[in-house]
Design an enzyme around this catalytic site. Structure first.
Site, PDB file in Angstrom:
ATOM      1  N   GLY A 245      -3.143 -12.749   0.172  1.00  0.00           N
ATOM      2  CA  GLY A 245      -2.520 -12.805  -1.151  1.00  0.00           C
ATOM      3  C   GLY A 245      -1.446 -13.861  -1.293  1.00  0.00           C
ATOM      4  O   GLY A 245      -1.265 -14.441  -2.365  1.00  0.00           O
TER       5      GLY A 245
ATOM      6  N   ASP B 277       3.011 -11.888  -1.443  1.00  0.00           N
ATOM      7  CA  ASP B 277       2.763 -12.201  -2.844  1.00  0.00           C
ATOM      8  C   ASP B 277       3.510 -11.255  -3.783  1.00  0.00           C
ATOM      9  O   ASP B 277       4.174 -11.681  -4.711  1.00  0.00           O
ATOM     10  CB  ASP B 277       1.252 -12.186  -3.149  1.00  0.00           C
ATOM     11  CG  ASP B 277       0.540 -10.928  -2.614  1.00  0.00           C
ATOM     12  OD1 ASP B 277       1.216 -10.057  -2.016  1.00  0.00           O
ATOM     13  OD2 ASP B 277      -0.684 -10.837  -2.778  1.00  0.00           O
TER      14      ASP B 277
ATOM     15  N   ASP C 172       4.884  -3.930  -4.311  1.00  0.00           N
ATOM     16  CA  ASP C 172       4.371  -2.872  -5.191  1.00  0.00           C
ATOM     17  C   ASP C 172       5.007  -1.547  -4.770  1.00  0.00           C
ATOM     18  O   ASP C 172       6.129  -1.253  -5.164  1.00  0.00           O
ATOM     19  CB  ASP C 172       2.844  -2.867  -5.109  1.00  0.00           C
ATOM     20  CG  ASP C 172       2.201  -1.909  -6.092  1.00  0.00           C
ATOM     21  OD1 ASP C 172       2.904  -1.411  -6.976  1.00  0.00           O
ATOM     22  OD2 ASP C 172       0.995  -1.649  -5.976  1.00  0.00           O
TER      23      ASP C 172
ATOM     24  N   LYS D 181       7.235  -5.775  -8.652  1.00  0.00           N
ATOM     25  CA  LYS D 181       6.811  -4.858  -9.715  1.00  0.00           C
ATOM     26  C   LYS D 181       7.895  -3.843  -9.991  1.00  0.00           C
ATOM     27  O   LYS D 181       8.346  -3.159  -9.075  1.00  0.00           O
ATOM     28  CB  LYS D 181       5.555  -4.100  -9.280  1.00  0.00           C
ATOM     29  CG  LYS D 181       4.267  -4.683  -9.749  1.00  0.00           C
ATOM     30  CD  LYS D 181       3.134  -3.703  -9.530  1.00  0.00           C
ATOM     31  CE  LYS D 181       1.848  -4.470  -9.313  1.00  0.00           C
ATOM     32  NZ  LYS D 181       0.701  -3.571  -9.092  1.00  0.00           N
TER      33      LYS D 181
ATOM     34  N   PHE E 141      -1.476  -4.081 -12.813  1.00  0.00           N
ATOM     35  CA  PHE E 141      -2.241  -4.731 -11.759  1.00  0.00           C
ATOM     36  C   PHE E 141      -2.535  -6.171 -12.171  1.00  0.00           C
ATOM     37  O   PHE E 141      -3.126  -6.421 -13.213  1.00  0.00           O
ATOM     38  CB  PHE E 141      -3.545  -3.981 -11.470  1.00  0.00           C
ATOM     39  CG  PHE E 141      -4.179  -4.431 -10.188  1.00  0.00           C
ATOM     40  CD1 PHE E 141      -3.743  -3.935  -8.971  1.00  0.00           C
ATOM     41  CD2 PHE E 141      -5.172  -5.407 -10.195  1.00  0.00           C
ATOM     42  CE1 PHE E 141      -4.295  -4.380  -7.780  1.00  0.00           C
ATOM     43  CE2 PHE E 141      -5.730  -5.863  -9.008  1.00  0.00           C
ATOM     44  CZ  PHE E 141      -5.293  -5.348  -7.804  1.00  0.00           C
ATOM     45  N   VAL E 142      -2.094  -7.109 -11.353  1.00  0.00           N
ATOM     46  CA  VAL E 142      -2.237  -8.526 -11.692  1.00  0.00           C
ATOM     47  C   VAL E 142      -3.189  -9.228 -10.720  1.00  0.00           C
ATOM     48  O   VAL E 142      -3.383  -8.783  -9.590  1.00  0.00           O
ATOM     49  CB  VAL E 142      -0.870  -9.257 -11.686  1.00  0.00           C
ATOM     50  CG1 VAL E 142       0.046  -8.689 -12.756  1.00  0.00           C
ATOM     51  CG2 VAL E 142      -0.199  -9.168 -10.313  1.00  0.00           C
TER      52      VAL E 142
ATOM     53  N   ARG F 134      -8.652 -14.823  -6.817  1.00  0.00           N
ATOM     54  CA  ARG F 134      -7.544 -15.442  -6.089  1.00  0.00           C
ATOM     55  C   ARG F 134      -7.321 -16.880  -6.537  1.00  0.00           C
ATOM     56  O   ARG F 134      -6.205 -17.392  -6.479  1.00  0.00           O
ATOM     57  CB  ARG F 134      -7.845 -15.448  -4.582  1.00  0.00           C
ATOM     58  CG  ARG F 134      -7.818 -14.070  -3.933  1.00  0.00           C
ATOM     59  CD  ARG F 134      -7.728 -14.205  -2.420  1.00  0.00           C
ATOM     60  NE  ARG F 134      -8.125 -12.995  -1.720  1.00  0.00           N
ATOM     61  CZ  ARG F 134      -7.304 -11.983  -1.454  1.00  0.00           C
ATOM     62  NH1 ARG F 134      -6.051 -12.027  -1.836  1.00  0.00           N
ATOM     63  NH2 ARG F 134      -7.740 -10.911  -0.806  1.00  0.00           N
TER      64      ARG F 134
END
Ligand code: IMP
Ligand code: MG
Length: 180
Positions: A49, A105, A108, A136, A157-158, A170
């Site tokens: 990520g 990245d 969460d 987040k 959710f991205v 990606r």
């Protein structure tokens, strides 16, 4: 460059454009360069990520860097965390006494980075700092002190700029929300 209209058509909306990401990553690189002046940074990156984030960030830092890539997963292809972290620990890398910058990245639940931080601290580094591109805004199950953060985002959710949904998206140059 291709406008990537094919993959972009799966997005409901763009949260952060490629230009916004680029500008913020440049600021982060400058901050890190200032903070680590005179040091060698051991950058520990969570793949896959953080791939584009680390690539864009490190190429703007004018300091000696040791790059260590790790695999860790708590997601298994879906959008919900499984609650367990599997770390592929690298063989033969010396962390003791080094200045470590852990990069991911997105923060969460905090599960992944908390587990990684704990594992790295056990190696007795001189310093350990953490940088994420996205944070987040959500209740955190595992507290993770962030030293560098690109953007705070809503609890959605991205995908894009390295982040995937079931292995796809990606390669989007921006960060966005998928169509339902
Ligand atoms: P955490 O352990 O719950 O903090 O999750 C961290 C990892 O889950 C990140 O390294 C990402 O790979 C993945 N992840 C969390 N949220 C998202 C998202 O919105 N899109 C894509 N991947 C995500
Ligand atoms: Mg990840």
């Amino acid at each position: 460059m291709s406008p990537l209209t094919g993959v972009l058509s799966d997005l409901d909306r763009v949260l952060l454009s490629a230009d916004e990401i680029r500008a913020r990553v440049t600021q982060m690189a400058q901050q890190i360069e200032t903070d680590y002046d005179g040091k060698v940074i051991t950058v520990v990156v969570l793949m896959d990520g953080a791939l584009f984030f680390v690539s864009d960030l490190l190429r703007q830092i004018d300091l000696p860097i040791r790059l260590v890539t790790l695999g860790a997963s708590s997601y298994h292809g879906g959008t919900q965390s499984s609650g367990q972290v599997k770390i592929n620990w690298p063989a033969g890398v010396d962390f003791a006494g080094h200045d470590i910058l852990l990069l991911d990245d997105i923060l969460d639940t905090g599960l992944t980075l908390a587990a990684l931080r704990e594992r790295l601290l056990a190696e007795n580094p001189a310093t350990l700092r953490t940088a994420v591109l996205l944070d987040k805004k959500r209740p955190r199950e595992h507290e993770v002190p962030l030293d560098y953060c690109g953007f705070e985002i809503e609890d959605l959710f991205v995908v894009g700029y390295g982040m995937d949904y079931q292995g796809r998206f990606r390669n989007l140059p921006c960060i966005g929300i998928l169509k339902p």
